[in-house]
Design an enzyme around this catalytic site. Structure first.
Site, short mmCIF file in Angstrom:
data_model
loop_
_atom_site.label_atom_id
_atom_site.label_comp_id
_atom_site.label_asym_id
_atom_site.label_seq_id
_atom_site.Cartn_x
_atom_site.Cartn_y
_atom_site.Cartn_z
CG ASP A 535 -1.87 1.20 1.21
OD1 ASP A 535 -2.77 1.22 0.36
OD2 ASP A 535 -1.69 2.12 2.03
CD GLU A 537 -1.47 5.98 3.60
OE1 GLU A 537 -2.11 7.03 3.32
OE2 GLU A 537 -2.03 4.89 3.81
CG HIS A 586 -1.26 10.84 5.04
ND1 HIS A 586 -0.47 11.76 5.70
CD2 HIS A 586 -1.60 11.40 3.86
CE1 HIS A 586 -0.33 12.83 4.95
NE2 HIS A 586 -1.00 12.66 3.82
CG HIS A 676 -6.40 6.07 6.31
ND1 HIS A 676 -6.55 5.92 4.95
CD2 HIS A 676 -7.65 6.17 6.82
CE1 HIS A 676 -7.82 5.94 4.66
NE2 HIS A 676 -8.52 6.08 5.77
CG ASP A 681 -4.32 1.19 5.00
OD1 ASP A 681 -4.81 0.99 6.13
OD2 ASP A 681 -4.51 2.24 4.36
#
Length: 721
Positions: A535, A537, A586, A676, A681
């Site tokens: 994942d 951010e 985040h 987040h 995640d």
């Protein structure tokens, strides 16, 4: 919100039916009236037709709303209940079913939940009984884990494909020192369950060691092993000892191996210290030689002085003796240091017959020529680096075949005066001494394989000698390697235990069963693949408009298990301001990314971490767009298959409207930690993916190809970034 096709068709049919009904009613009414009445009615209704149409539309809207409510309550409820039941079937622990439907389906949902709860209770009771019965085995596993954790030796266990099955913490630290980017990935891109050991070691080198062990097994050795020294891409020098993992209860030595154990020792520092020591000796030698020059000058001065008679003769003799003695000592020291620099390489004791058997196979395979063995002394042991020695034999054979079209080769091994003589023999071809010298000095190259070593380097490494000679009577010529021989009395005692008694075995790994797949990756089953679940951010939601990655997190799934300890997490400096509106989402501030590496530095480490795996992400199109935009800057392409849990959730839960990650976590009863954050995640996505696999398999979607094709047919596959 996506409408069900069945509902759209139903509304279309109702609209068409109402129009037909209205037209038929008006037609019958007109037909029943007389002509003057018909004209009067039509004249009165014509200005009001818009009101009739509006009434029809309003009625149609009411009918559509009613249909939609009835459809969701009576038609979709059983389908949603079926999907929720499948989730309960695949879940480790049942979560309460928030079912919305008829009174009957709600009661059925409660009954299903009660059955699932009873199943969970039975599972817990069964697990308790199994745990009680397996207490002894668990204690052995705990002892093994403690032993592996405390070992100062780096240990890695692999199957025959080179896939890592087990490694201890010491090995993880060892691999960290081998990493090109230890500050970023910490060696995680090199070591991990299911990863290939060939990311560190040359495949040919490991294959050679396995061949050597196989030869010893064929000769009946109880505890064969092999060792080699190699340099890594990071410039480290590793000494590796390999021991076999053997299949129990088998008498076929060819099929006895199921894997191998590698014990690693980083000898870079020791080698460098020895090199520095040699340099010191060399400097000392040069200094002493300068002192000698001064002594010679002093002697010349003494000879030119007025000192005469016995005193002068005595002084002259003393100076001559000291100079000769010092010169001899320096010469001997320099010779020893030079010899040490050229021969200091870990050598192993190996049966000479094994060396020749492996060399025979390699030469025949590479040169496509028949190689015979003669005068093979089964009792002769050598102290050699078998890998480089066999490389030299194959190299010389290849040059004989390529440049002189030699058709037959022979290998001979004999012992004379405590020296082993290994001969490579050919017939009816004559070459000059100059050609031999060139072959010795050139770097060895065999097809696509090449090395910086020359044949002379290999000979010096062994402290031996290479001789080129001819036997004119037999019209033969040969290269002779004079090698150090090992007395049998000097060999370490070997155990006499049988296969079953050699050492206790504490492992039972599923990956020992895996072999190289001949089919394409798309045709492999989902539960057989290794996955990197990741994942990102970012500074925003528009990768094509300048938004950048500020954090990457990833974990790995192998053999149906989530490997939480094998993770990748790194903050990234985006080179731009992080919008204040995104920070509450985040939690990453401008201060946190200040001083962090740029994405062009992070992606090579992540690329290696994800190599040889299938990528998995939630709404993967978004994350992959950010990676693809960096291809030009980094030269790296993430071209492995990608699976999206958003799309696959829509496949499995076609009657559910929500497929957000937090909704899926609640649906699968997954505890969410670190939402987040990139790694948080990624871990949740991995848990979701492992629960989706059995649900996909229940639908007949068992291979990677089928999963990708099913995902592309969903409504959400239309999303683009």
């Amino acid at each position: 919100m996506r409408l069900d096709r069945r509902l759209v068709w139903a509304m279309g049919v109702m609209a068409a039916a109402s129009i037909v009904w209205l037209l038929v009613t008006m037609g019958l009414l007109v037909m029943a009236l007389a002509a003057d009445q018909r004209a009067l009615v039509l004249g009165q209704l014509a200005p009001q037709l818009w009101l009739i149409g509006l009434t029809w539309l309003m009625g149609l809207v009411v009918i559509a709303a009613t249909l939609r409510w009835l459809f969701r309550r009576y038609a979709s409820a059983p389908a949603r209940l079926l999907e929720q039941t499948r989730v309960l079937l695949a879940a480790e622990q049942a979560a309460p079913m928030q079912h919305q439907g008829t009174h009957e389906t709600q009661e059925l949902a409660q009954v299903v939940f009660q059955l699932a709860s009873q199943r969970d209770q039975l599972r817990r009771e069964m697990a308790s009984q199994v745990a009680q019965a397996s207490l002894g085995i668990q204690q052995e596993k705990d002892r093994l884990a403690a032993l592996m954790a405390e070992l100062t030796q780096s240990v890695v266990v692999c199957n025959l494909d080179g896939r890592i099955l087990l490694y201890n913490n010491r090995a993880r630290l060892q691999f960290r020192t081998l990493s090109n980017v230890p500050a970023l990935a910490g060696g995680a891109e090199l070591v991990g369950i299911g990863r290939s050991i060939y990311a560190v070691f040359d495949r040919a080198l490991v294959a050679h060691a396995i061949d050597s062990i196989q030869q010893r097994l064929l000769r009946g050795a109880a505890n064969p092993s092999a060792q080699f020294v190699t340099s890594t891409a990071a410039g480290q020098l590793l000494k590796v000892q390999m021991a076999p993992v053997r299949t129990s209860n088998t008498e076929d030595a060819n099929n006895a191996l199921s894997g191998f154990v590698l014990m690693l020792d980083n000898v870079t520092r020791a080698f460098e210290e020895e090199k520095r020591r040699d340099q010191m000796l060399h400097t000392l030698t040069q200094g002493c030689r300068a002192s000698l020059a001064g002594m010679k000058t002093a002697l010349a001065t003494l000879e030119a002085s007025e000192l005469t008679g016995e005193p002068r003769a005595r002084q002259r003799q003393i100076l001559h003796d000291e100079m000769n003695s010092m010169a001899q000592r320096i010469t001997d020291l320099d010779k020893q240091a030079s010899h040490g620099q050229s021969t200091r390489w870990p050598l192993e004791e190996m049966l000479g017959a094994d060396v020749l058997l492996v060399a025979q196979q390699r030469i025949q395979k590479h040169c496509q020529r028949t190689v015979s063995l003669e005068q093979l002394d089964d009792s002769l042991w050598l102290r050699v680096d078998s890998y480089s020695l066999i490389q030299a034999l194959v190299y010389l054979s290849a040059r004989l075949v390529d440049e002189f079209d030699v058709r037959f080769l022979r290998l001979r091994l004999l012992s004379e005066n405590g020296v082993a003589k290994l001969d490579l023999i050919w017939t009816d071809q004559v070459m000059s001494t100059e050609t031999v010298m060139i072959w010795q000095m050139d770097s060895m190259q065999m097809g696509a394989e090449s090395t910086r070593l020359s044949v002379r380097d290999v000979v010096e490494r062994h402290g031996g000698e290479l001789i080129f000679a001819r036997e004119r009577v037999r019209h033969e010529a040969f290269f002779r390697f004079a090698l150090p021989q090992v007395n049998v009395q000097d060999l370490p005692e070997t155990a006499t235990l049988g296969h079953g008694d050699s050492r206790p075995e504490y492992y039972d790994f599923d990956l020992f069963q895996s072999t190289d797949q001949t089919s394409a990756l798309d045709d492999r089953r989902l539960n057989e693949l290794a996955y990197t679940v990741f994942d990102t951010e970012t500074t925003g939601l528009n990768p094509s408009e300048g938004d950048e990655i500020i954090q990457i997190g990833a974990t790995r799934c192998v053999n149906g298990k989530l490997l939480r300890q094998e993770s990748f997490e790194q903050l990234v400096n985006p080179g731009r301001l992080i919008p204040a509106a995104t920070i509450p989402i985040h939690g990453i501030t401008q201060e946190m990314v200040r001083g962090q590496p740029r994405i062009t530095e992070v992606l090579p480490a992540f690329h290696r971490f994800a190599s040889d795996t299938v990528l998995v992400a939630h709404n993967a199109a978004f994350d992959m767009k950010f990676l693809q935009l960096q291809e030009a800057a980094t030269g790296l392409k993430f071209d492995q298959p990608v699976l999206d849990t958003l799309l696959l959730s829509a496949v499995v839960h076609a009657n559910h409207e929500e497929h957000r990650l937090e909704v899926l976590a609640e649906r699968f009863n997954i505890t969410v930690l670190g939402r987040h954050t990139a790694l948080g995640d990624a871990l949740v996505t991995a848990e979701v993916w492992l629960r989706l696999i059995p649900l996909l398999q229940a639908m007949g979607i068992t291979t990677l190809r089928q999963a990708r094709e099913a995902a592309q047919k969903t409504y959400y596959a239309r999303l683009r970034y």
